[in-house]
Design a protein around this motif. Structure first.
Motif, PDB file in Angstrom:
ATOM      1  N   PHE A  20      38.181 -21.111 -43.535  1.00  0.00           N
ATOM      2  CA  PHE A  20      37.175 -20.105 -43.862  1.00  0.00           C
ATOM      3  C   PHE A  20      36.522 -19.473 -42.646  1.00  0.00           C
ATOM      4  CE2 PHE A  20      37.439 -22.319 -47.920  1.00  0.00           C
ATOM      5  CZ  PHE A  20      37.611 -21.235 -48.755  1.00  0.00           C
ATOM      6  N   GLY A  21      36.503 -20.182 -41.530  1.00  0.00           N
ATOM      7  CA  GLY A  21      35.835 -19.660 -40.344  1.00  0.00           C
ATOM      8  C   GLY A  21      36.723 -18.864 -39.414  1.00  0.00           C
ATOM      9  N   ILE A  22      38.031 -19.139 -39.425  1.00  0.00           N
ATOM     10  CA  ILE A  22      38.926 -18.473 -38.473  1.00  0.00           C
ATOM     11  C   ILE A  22      40.059 -17.731 -39.168  1.00  0.00           C
ATOM     12  CG2 ILE A  22      40.542 -18.837 -36.563  1.00  0.00           C
ATOM     13  CD1 ILE A  22      38.754 -21.168 -35.671  1.00  0.00           C
ATOM     14  N   LYS A  27      42.951 -12.907 -41.462  1.00  0.00           N
ATOM     15  CA  LYS A  27      43.765 -12.333 -42.535  1.00  0.00           C
ATOM     16  C   LYS A  27      43.173 -11.016 -43.038  1.00  0.00           C
ATOM     17  CE  LYS A  27      45.482 -13.340 -47.166  1.00  0.00           C
ATOM     18  NZ  LYS A  27      45.529 -14.345 -48.233  1.00  0.00           N
ATOM     19  N   TYR A  28      41.884 -11.014 -43.322  1.00  0.00           N
ATOM     20  CA  TYR A  28      41.293  -9.848 -43.971  1.00  0.00           C
ATOM     21  C   TYR A  28      40.763  -8.792 -43.013  1.00  0.00           C
ATOM     22  CZ  TYR A  28      41.899 -12.386 -48.282  1.00  0.00           C
ATOM     23  OH  TYR A  28      42.460 -13.040 -49.336  1.00  0.00           O
ATOM     24  N   TRP A  29      40.375  -9.167 -41.816  1.00  0.00           N
ATOM     25  CA  TRP A  29      39.829  -8.187 -40.881  1.00  0.00           C
ATOM     26  C   TRP A  29      40.856  -7.703 -39.869  1.00  0.00           C
ATOM     27  CZ3 TRP A  29      34.874 -11.469 -39.812  1.00  0.00           C
ATOM     28  CH2 TRP A  29      34.030 -11.396 -40.918  1.00  0.00           C
ATOM     29  N   ALA A  30      41.783  -8.592 -39.477  1.00  0.00           N
ATOM     30  CA  ALA A  30      42.755  -8.217 -38.453  1.00  0.00           C
ATOM     31  C   ALA A  30      44.177  -8.091 -39.007  1.00  0.00           C
ATOM     32  CB  ALA A  30      42.742  -9.233 -37.313  1.00  0.00           C
ATOM     33  N   GLN A  31      44.355  -8.337 -40.301  1.00  0.00           N
ATOM     34  CA  GLN A  31      45.671  -8.251 -40.942  1.00  0.00           C
ATOM     35  C   GLN A  31      46.691  -9.192 -40.299  1.00  0.00           C
ATOM     36  OE1 GLN A  31      45.723  -6.486 -43.810  1.00  0.00           O
ATOM     37  NE2 GLN A  31      43.577  -6.072 -43.323  1.00  0.00           N
ATOM     38  N   PRO A  35      48.473 -17.405 -39.703  1.00  0.00           N
ATOM     39  CA  PRO A  35      47.616 -18.590 -39.537  1.00  0.00           C
ATOM     40  C   PRO A  35      46.987 -19.046 -40.857  1.00  0.00           C
ATOM     41  CG  PRO A  35      47.150 -16.998 -37.816  1.00  0.00           C
ATOM     42  CD  PRO A  35      48.070 -16.335 -38.801  1.00  0.00           C
ATOM     43  N   ASN A  36      46.616 -18.101 -41.701  1.00  0.00           N
ATOM     44  CA  ASN A  36      46.005 -18.447 -42.979  1.00  0.00           C
ATOM     45  C   ASN A  36      46.981 -19.213 -43.854  1.00  0.00           C
ATOM     46  OD1 ASN A  36      45.232 -17.537 -46.004  1.00  0.00           O
ATOM     47  ND2 ASN A  36      43.429 -17.750 -44.696  1.00  0.00           N
ATOM     48  N   GLN A  37      48.217 -18.817 -43.814  1.00  0.00           N
ATOM     49  CA  GLN A  37      49.224 -19.493 -44.633  1.00  0.00           C
ATOM     50  C   GLN A  37      49.399 -20.942 -44.186  1.00  0.00           C
ATOM     51  OE1 GLN A  37      53.048 -17.606 -44.546  1.00  0.00           O
ATOM     52  NE2 GLN A  37      53.914 -18.974 -46.069  1.00  0.00           N
TER      53      GLN A  37
END
Length: 93
Positions: A20-22, A27-31, A35-37
């Motif tokens: 949630f912090g990185i 994912k949502y701001w830098a596309q 890493p999120n996956q």
């Protein structure tokens, strides 16, 4: 077994904060999706392991449903597993 659960709780908490912090902002701001996956998979696996170990520990130590619910709710809150480790697990090791 309790030490393994404590380690899992700490790792689950770290993965939650990383997710949630990185990685979600990436994912949502830098596309940047990768890493999120990977952190999401790790967090999901650690969450499942945390819950299984919570059930086993509560059963073995005869802690009851109240302590299990506390451990469950702690897994849903940021920094919750760190609090649960300090308040409920550290003194029982």
């Amino acid at each position: 077994m309790l030490n393994a659960f404590r380690l899992t709780a700490i790792l689950e908490g770290i993965s939650y904060l990383l997710l949630f912090g990185i990685t979600m902002p990436l994912k949502y701001w830098a596309q940047i999706f990768e890493p999120n996956q990977y952190v999401g998979y790790a967090h999901g696996g650690l969450f499942i392991l945390y819950m299984v170990l919570a059930l086993v520990i509560c059963w073995e130590k005869k802690w009851g449903i109240k302590r299990f619910i506390i451990l469950f709710v702690a897994s849903l809150l940021p920094f919750g597993t760190f609090y649960a480790d300090k308040k409920y697990l550290k003194g029982n090791a």
